[in-house]
Design a protein around this motif. Structure first.
Motif, PDB file in Angstrom:
ATOM      1  N   GLY A  50       0.837  -1.196   0.000  1.00  0.00           N
ATOM      2  CA  GLY A  50       0.000   0.000   0.000  1.00  0.00           C
ATOM      3  C   GLY A  50       0.871   1.244   0.000  1.00  0.00           C
ATOM      4  O   GLY A  50       2.095   1.171   0.084  1.00  0.00           O
ATOM      5  N   GLU A  51       0.234   2.389  -0.109  1.00  0.00           N
ATOM      6  CA  GLU A  51       0.981   3.642  -0.077  1.00  0.00           C
ATOM      7  C   GLU A  51       0.236   4.664   0.768  1.00  0.00           C
ATOM      8  O   GLU A  51      -0.987   4.767   0.698  1.00  0.00           O
ATOM      9  N   THR A  92       1.363   0.195  -4.874  1.00  0.00           N
ATOM     10  CA  THR A  92       0.326   1.227  -4.883  1.00  0.00           C
ATOM     11  C   THR A  92       1.023   2.581  -5.032  1.00  0.00           C
ATOM     12  O   THR A  92       1.945   2.875  -4.280  1.00  0.00           O
ATOM     13  N   VAL A 123      -3.959   4.603  -7.454  1.00  0.00           N
ATOM     14  CA  VAL A 123      -4.879   5.253  -6.524  1.00  0.00           C
ATOM     15  C   VAL A 123      -4.783   6.764  -6.722  1.00  0.00           C
ATOM     16  O   VAL A 123      -3.820   7.272  -7.312  1.00  0.00           O
ATOM     17  N   THR A 124      -5.808   7.479  -6.244  1.00  0.00           N
ATOM     18  CA  THR A 124      -5.940   8.878  -6.637  1.00  0.00           C
ATOM     19  C   THR A 124      -5.916   9.841  -5.457  1.00  0.00           C
ATOM     20  O   THR A 124      -6.381  10.973  -5.566  1.00  0.00           O
ATOM     21  N   THR A 125      -5.382   9.383  -4.328  1.00  0.00           N
ATOM     22  CA  THR A 125      -5.308  10.250  -3.142  1.00  0.00           C
ATOM     23  C   THR A 125      -4.830  11.653  -3.519  1.00  0.00           C
ATOM     24  O   THR A 125      -3.780  11.800  -4.132  1.00  0.00           O
ATOM     25  N   TYR A 146      -9.840  11.611 -11.097  1.00  0.00           N
ATOM     26  CA  TYR A 146      -9.793  10.505 -12.051  1.00  0.00           C
ATOM     27  C   TYR A 146      -9.431  10.945 -13.467  1.00  0.00           C
ATOM     28  O   TYR A 146      -8.784  10.193 -14.195  1.00  0.00           O
ATOM     29  N   ALA A 212      -7.645   0.697  -7.247  1.00  0.00           N
ATOM     30  CA  ALA A 212      -8.404   0.566  -5.996  1.00  0.00           C
ATOM     31  C   ALA A 212      -9.097   1.894  -5.757  1.00  0.00           C
ATOM     32  O   ALA A 212      -8.453   2.907  -5.577  1.00  0.00           O
ATOM     33  N   GLY A 213     -10.392   1.902  -5.763  1.00  0.00           N
ATOM     34  CA  GLY A 213     -11.179   3.129  -5.607  1.00  0.00           C
ATOM     35  C   GLY A 213     -12.595   2.717  -5.916  1.00  0.00           C
ATOM     36  O   GLY A 213     -12.835   2.006  -6.888  1.00  0.00           O
ATOM     37  N   SER A 215     -15.808   4.565  -5.746  1.00  0.00           N
ATOM     38  CA  SER A 215     -16.916   5.396  -6.214  1.00  0.00           C
ATOM     39  C   SER A 215     -17.304   4.944  -7.623  1.00  0.00           C
ATOM     40  O   SER A 215     -16.554   4.223  -8.285  1.00  0.00           O
ATOM     41  N   GLY A 218     -14.702   5.852  -9.838  1.00  0.00           N
ATOM     42  CA  GLY A 218     -13.552   4.966  -9.687  1.00  0.00           C
ATOM     43  C   GLY A 218     -13.760   3.655 -10.438  1.00  0.00           C
ATOM     44  O   GLY A 218     -12.847   3.135 -11.084  1.00  0.00           O
ATOM     45  N   PHE A 230      -9.045  -3.923  -7.264  1.00  0.00           N
ATOM     46  CA  PHE A 230      -8.863  -4.328  -5.870  1.00  0.00           C
ATOM     47  C   PHE A 230     -10.017  -3.695  -5.104  1.00  0.00           C
ATOM     48  O   PHE A 230     -10.136  -2.481  -5.083  1.00  0.00           O
ATOM     49  N   SER A 231     -10.900  -4.491  -4.520  1.00  0.00           N
ATOM     50  CA  SER A 231     -12.079  -3.914  -3.878  1.00  0.00           C
ATOM     51  C   SER A 231     -12.143  -4.320  -2.418  1.00  0.00           C
ATOM     52  O   SER A 231     -11.334  -5.096  -1.925  1.00  0.00           O
ATOM     53  N   ALA A 232     -13.159  -3.803  -1.729  1.00  0.00           N
ATOM     54  CA  ALA A 232     -13.381  -4.188  -0.340  1.00  0.00           C
ATOM     55  C   ALA A 232     -14.572  -5.138  -0.233  1.00  0.00           C
ATOM     56  O   ALA A 232     -14.950  -5.539   0.859  1.00  0.00           O
ATOM     57  N   ARG A 334     -14.745   9.075   5.678  1.00  0.00           N
ATOM     58  CA  ARG A 334     -14.610  10.390   5.071  1.00  0.00           C
ATOM     59  C   ARG A 334     -15.966  11.080   4.956  1.00  0.00           C
ATOM     60  O   ARG A 334     -16.904  10.548   4.414  1.00  0.00           O
TER      61      ARG A 334
HETATM   62  C1  FMN Z   1      -9.219  -1.913  -1.281  1.00  0.00           C
HETATM   63  C2  FMN Z   1      -8.675  -0.522  -1.373  1.00  0.00           C
HETATM   64  C3  FMN Z   1      -7.331  -0.276  -1.068  1.00  0.00           C
HETATM   65  C4  FMN Z   1      -6.804   1.014  -1.146  1.00  0.00           C
HETATM   66  N1  FMN Z   1      -5.475   1.233  -0.835  1.00  0.00           N
HETATM   67  C5  FMN Z   1      -4.982   2.487  -0.901  1.00  0.00           C
HETATM   68  C6  FMN Z   1      -3.615   2.758  -0.583  1.00  0.00           C
HETATM   69  O1  FMN Z   1      -2.837   1.873  -0.215  1.00  0.00           O
HETATM   70  N2  FMN Z   1      -3.159   4.038  -0.661  1.00  0.00           N
HETATM   71  C7  FMN Z   1      -3.980   5.072  -1.037  1.00  0.00           C
HETATM   72  O2  FMN Z   1      -3.514   6.210  -1.096  1.00  0.00           O
HETATM   73  N3  FMN Z   1      -5.282   4.847  -1.336  1.00  0.00           N
HETATM   74  C8  FMN Z   1      -5.798   3.604  -1.272  1.00  0.00           C
HETATM   75  N4  FMN Z   1      -7.123   3.387  -1.567  1.00  0.00           N
HETATM   76  C9  FMN Z   1      -7.987   4.583  -1.840  1.00  0.00           C
HETATM   77  C10 FMN Z   1      -8.338   4.706  -3.290  1.00  0.00           C
HETATM   78  O3  FMN Z   1      -7.234   4.513  -4.015  1.00  0.00           O
HETATM   79  C11 FMN Z   1      -8.942   5.992  -3.777  1.00  0.00           C
HETATM   80  O4  FMN Z   1      -7.962   6.965  -3.957  1.00  0.00           O
HETATM   81  C12 FMN Z   1      -9.956   6.539  -2.888  1.00  0.00           C
HETATM   82  O5  FMN Z   1     -10.778   5.494  -2.480  1.00  0.00           O
HETATM   83  C13 FMN Z   1     -10.760   7.628  -3.613  1.00  0.00           C
HETATM   84  O6  FMN Z   1     -11.359   7.126  -4.743  1.00  0.00           O
HETATM   85  P1  FMN Z   1     -12.890   6.777  -4.762  1.00  0.00           P
HETATM   86  O7  FMN Z   1     -13.590   8.053  -4.418  1.00  0.00           O
HETATM   87  O8  FMN Z   1     -13.164   6.299  -6.123  1.00  0.00           O
HETATM   88  O9  FMN Z   1     -13.113   5.693  -3.742  1.00  0.00           O
HETATM   89  C14 FMN Z   1      -7.654   2.093  -1.517  1.00  0.00           C
HETATM   90  C15 FMN Z   1      -9.000   1.843  -1.828  1.00  0.00           C
HETATM   91  C16 FMN Z   1      -9.515   0.565  -1.770  1.00  0.00           C
HETATM   92  C17 FMN Z   1     -10.944   0.338  -2.143  1.00  0.00           C
END
Ligand code: FMN
Lengths: 462, 376
Positions: A50-51, A92, A123-125, A146, A212-213, A215, A218, A230-232, A334
């Motif tokens: 992860g990052e 990541t 990922v898009t942090t 995105y 991984a994201g 929305s 995403g 990669f999902s939850a 969030r």
């Molecule tokens: C399973 C999973 C793992 C993630 N791991 C990381 C991570 O290691 N580092 C990170 O900066 N963001 C991580 N994210 C966050 C997403 O990359 C994404 O930036 C964030 O969820 C915003 O996008 P969204 O609005 O589409 O969810 C993860 C998200 C998911 C679902």
């Protein structure tokens, strides 16, 4: 159909138990060596890092209760490439605070050093709080995360496609080793780059792209650009619904439904007998959610210190002092509406007769599999038969020995049931995942080829 | 070397405990001669492979040199006879960390347009993976094409030293943000680390700022040895480029321009006699394809004994050399076979020991954590 396994070395969050005597260093190389060698022995498809580019904070101070400390992902994976042969290496990396050309070049270097085993979890942090560690600061609008990520991927693909491997000398008498590729320009709207790739492609052509994201945006982004998501969503129903949704989006993006592989995060708690399962789960949960962690979790919603509050008592009687939660703690929380959420938590605690800490265990820990190796393997059969996932990304709750039971017990049980492979099918990560050629490197009919030069769908730029 | 008295040798040996002589070898493609790839023990396409990187680094470790540098540059070489690509230097260093056990690993990084936060984490990661054997060689080239590669504004040449000074300071602060004993795993308070021992870097430079803390706890060395050819930017080790006959003056100048404990290392290109061919013949054969242009850098072409004599005499002048072998495998072999043993015989060089850090191999002293001091 074989379910694949990856291992996610997250490096943050309370899911990693650090108080156990077997818990090793989060950052020493020996921990990584132990974990990845176990994973490779268990024929795991990939090893994920992860990052998080800023150390987490809680109520204005460093958050000290969870494991912390992470190496740079590409750098660490390069070291791990030297001691492994088959397992994929997934970093990541966010698209906001990494420079696209530099990122693409480093990733391609890793891909060559590993013989075609590298991947990028996109990922898009984008928060400005993380930006305080970087030259550009918090420059990106959240709504552009995105579209900007799509630009970053487009640049990366230009880098990877720069070098025509046929241009490299095949013998030492050639007129020269090989001319440098021509530069290209690309304007992301936030900055423009003028660069050229230089390295040849690896045996898997391009590094594999993970996303991984969660929305809608995403998911659409993954459907257009990624090769693994990669999902939850890891319970059967959630995974099935997610797979339907993702495959529909993938087809809508002009790709075959199986072009995007699905790997939910997963946790396994394996006991020797069914009688021991409940005790072991309770033990793991209580070590994940310590009294201090339970309070911190609730403080996150309440927005104020609960110092002196009894974690084994009820939720605070007063209401949260904030309207919404901040964004820095991480996903799930969030911008949650604090009062609304607090009311729901109180109701749940009331109904189920839960203390504060028990409530946090109930809502804050992962829904994973718990059982014996055989009972879990039985439960996994429908995931395979109905193909609701391509694999699971396992987060071990113990580092570095947390995969031992999975590899020693669960993997053989899955193999007996014909839902886990008995050898790596390919030589590269792309082959092991059963993926087609990278999107910009597919000729022929039937498959849309979104080349690096092709315009994005109109909505991508917002 | 018979002219050295036994007492002189003894004196040298004693002196080595404070300032050992470093022999560093640069790893760059097939070697420093632009046509080196034509004589390399690898096919042209294999020069960018794991096998080539590990073969050369393992050879360097077997030779017993102090460290290797991994050359790199943000712009791939253009219009050259040899390779027009390089693998990322930090990743090469990291890749070779588990394959080596005594050798220092020093990647080149570019400081002007990259992110100091990433550089700090990347290099500390190599240090962690190598158990304390990493260094970093900071380069800064204001070429606007590099700025364009990173999507940044080009920096005027007059600001290069100022920017690199900021970058080195930012990285050093980040490296110190975690005290060595910050991870406490205290079950009674539920704390994994002690927040009093993790600090914000709070660096404010001329053109950027970094808040910190680092995302990686303190690496084994904490402060990695910082190398640079740029003068006065806060490096521990300064690299000097000068022809051999002018090296004495250049080294003196570098010493005068830096604090007394700064190490000075001379850049040295070498082509040695090998397998019945003289160094000059080997260079002449390669020069037919592309000329090894003199760059104002010290160069030695000749037999091993002559190089050993020069290195012994240099031990009185500089703290070490960075050797850029004309053809990597070949000149490194000769160095190992016929040069380093001579240096060892007269007691002016010691190979790094398994388990020692690069700081120790270079004779750099222990460091004090800048943040720990203020917090006590
Ligand atoms: C399973 C999973 C793992 C993630 N791991 C990381 C991570 O290691 N580092 C990170 O900066 N963001 C991580 N994210 C966050 C997403 O990359 C994404 O930036 C964030 O969820 C915003 O996008 P969204 O609005 O589409 O969810 C993860 C998200 C998911 C679902």
């Amino acid at each position: 159909m074989s379910i694949q396994l990856g291992v996610f070395f997250q490096g943050v969050n309370f899911s990693t138990v650090w108080s156990h005597p077997d818990s090793g260093s989060q950052t020493e190389f020996e921990s990584f060596r132990r974990l990845i060698e176990t994973a490779e022995r268990g024929l795991f498809t990939a090893f994920f890092l992860g990052e998080g580019l800023r150390l987490r904070e809680h109520l204005g101070a460093l958050h000290a209760l969870d494991v912390a400390g992470r190496p740079d992902a590409f750098t660490q994976l390069a070291a791990l490439a030297a001691i492994t042969r088959d397992i994929g290496l997934v970093a990541t990396q966010n698209t906001t605070y990494n420079d696209p050309v530099d990122l693409a070049h480093r990733l391609q270097s890793l891909d060559l050093l590993s013989g075609g085993r590298a991947a990028w979890n996109v990922v898009t942090t984008d928060n400005a709080w993380t930006g305080e560690n970087f030259r550009r600061g918090g420059y990106l609008d959240h709504s552009d995360r995105y579209s900007h990520a799509a630009d970053v991927i487009a640049i990366a693909r230009r880098v990877w496609d720069s070098r025509d491997p046929a241009g490299i000398a095949v013998d030492r008498q050639a007129p020269q080793w090989g001319a440098a590729p021509a530069p290209f320009q690309y304007d992301t709207g936030y900055y423009s780059v003028d660069a050229s790739g230089s390295l040849p492609r690896s045996p898997q052509e391009h590094p594999v792209l993970f996303q991984a994201g969660d929305s809608g945006e995403g998911r659409d982004f993954a459907a257009r650009h990624a090769e693994v998501i990669f999902s939850a969503h890891n319970t059967f129903e959630a995974a099935r619904d997610f797979a339907h949704d993702i495959r529909a989006r993938t087809v809508a993006a002009g790709r075959p439904a199986d072009d995007l592989k699905i790997f939910p995060g997963q946790e396994f708690i394996i006991a020797d007998t069914l009688a021991e399962v409940d005790d072991k789960v309770r033990w793991v949960r209580e070590n994940q959610v310590t009294p201090a962690t339970a309070l911190a979790f609730v403080e996150q919603l309440w927005g104020t210190s609960l110092d002196g509050h009894d974690p084994d008592g009820d939720l605070p009687s007063f209401d949260p002092v904030q309207a919404e939660t901040g964004e820095t703690r991480g996903a799930g929380f969030r911008a949650a509406k604090a009062l609304e959420t607090a009311t729901a938590w109180r109701a749940l605690a009331e109904t189920k007769k839960l203390s504060l800490r028990e409530l946090v265990i109930e809502i804050g820990t992962r829904r994973g599999f718990a059982g014996t190796a055989d009972s879990i393997a039985d439960e996994l059969i429908p995931f395979s038969e109905q193909h609701v996932v391509d694999g699971f990304n396992v987060s071990p709750w113990l580092v570095p020995t947390g995969l031992d039971d999975i590899v020693n017990k669960l993997v053989p049980a899955m193999q007996e049931r014909g839902i886990y492979w008995t050898e790596y099918p390919g030589e590269t990560l792309r082959e092991n995942l059963g993926l087609r050629a990278p999107l910009t490197r597919r000729g022929g009919a039937g498959v849309q080829t979104p080349t690096a030069a092709a315009p994005e769908p109109a909505d991508a730029h917002g | 070397m018979g002219e050295r008295t036994a007492l002189g040798v003894l004196f040298r040996v004693l002196e080595m405990s404070t300032s050992p002589f470093a022999v560093i070898v640069d790893i760059d493609g097939a070697g420093s001669h632009p046509a080196a790839w034509r004589h390399a023990d690898a096919e042209p396409g294999e020069l960018l492979s794991a096998a080539w990187v590990s073969a050369n680094v393992s050879a360097a470790e077997r030779a017993g040199v102090t460290a290797v540098t991994f050359s790199d540059h943000p712009l791939p070489p253009r219009d050259v006879d040899g390779p027009t690509a390089r693998l990322d230097a930090v990743l090469q260093a990291s890749f070779t960390a588990p394959l080596t056990s005594a050798l220092g690993l020093i990647p080149v990084v570019h400081g002007l347009y990259t992110e100091p936060f990433h550089l700090a984490t990347q290099t500390a990661t190599v240090d962690t993976a190598s158990l304390g054997r990493a260094g970093v060689l900071i380069e800064g080239d204001e070429d606007p094409r590099i700025a364009a590669r990173h999507g940044r504004e080009p920096l005027p040449a007059r600001l290069v030293a100022e920017e690199l000074t900021d970058v080195v300071e930012a990285i050093r602060r980040l490296w110190d943000t975690w005290e060595g004993d910050a991870v406490i795993r205290d079950v009674s308070t539920g704390r994994f680390f002690d927040p009093a021992k993790v600090h914000y870097a709070d660096f404010e430079g001329h053109r950027f700022s970094v808040r910190g803390p680092a995302i990686l706890p303190r690496s084994p060395q904490g402060q990695l040895p910082v190398f640079s050819a740029h003068s006065g930017i806060g490096a521990d080790v300064v690299l000097v480029d000068a022809p051999l006959d002018a090296s004495l003056g250049a080294v003196r100048e570098a010493r005068a321009a830096h604090p007394a404990d700064t190490r000075v290392i001379l850049e040295l290109e070498t082509a040695l006699d090998r397998a019945g061919q003289t160094g000059a013949e080997r260079v002449a054969a390669l020069d037919e394809h592309a000329v090894w242009a003199g760059s104002g850098r010290a160069r030695y072409v000749g037999n091993a004994e002559g190089l050993a004599r020069i290195l012994v005499s240099l031990t009185d002048v500089v703290d070490g050399v960075r050797i850029r072998p004309a053809v990597l495998g070949h000149d490194l072999d000769e160095l190992a076979r016929a040069v380093l043993p001579r240096l060892r015989d007269v007691g002016v060089f010691r190979s790094p020991l398994v388990g020692s850090t690069l700081r120790e191999s270079l004779g750099l002293g222990a460091t004090v954590n800048r943040f720990a001091e203020v917090s006590r």
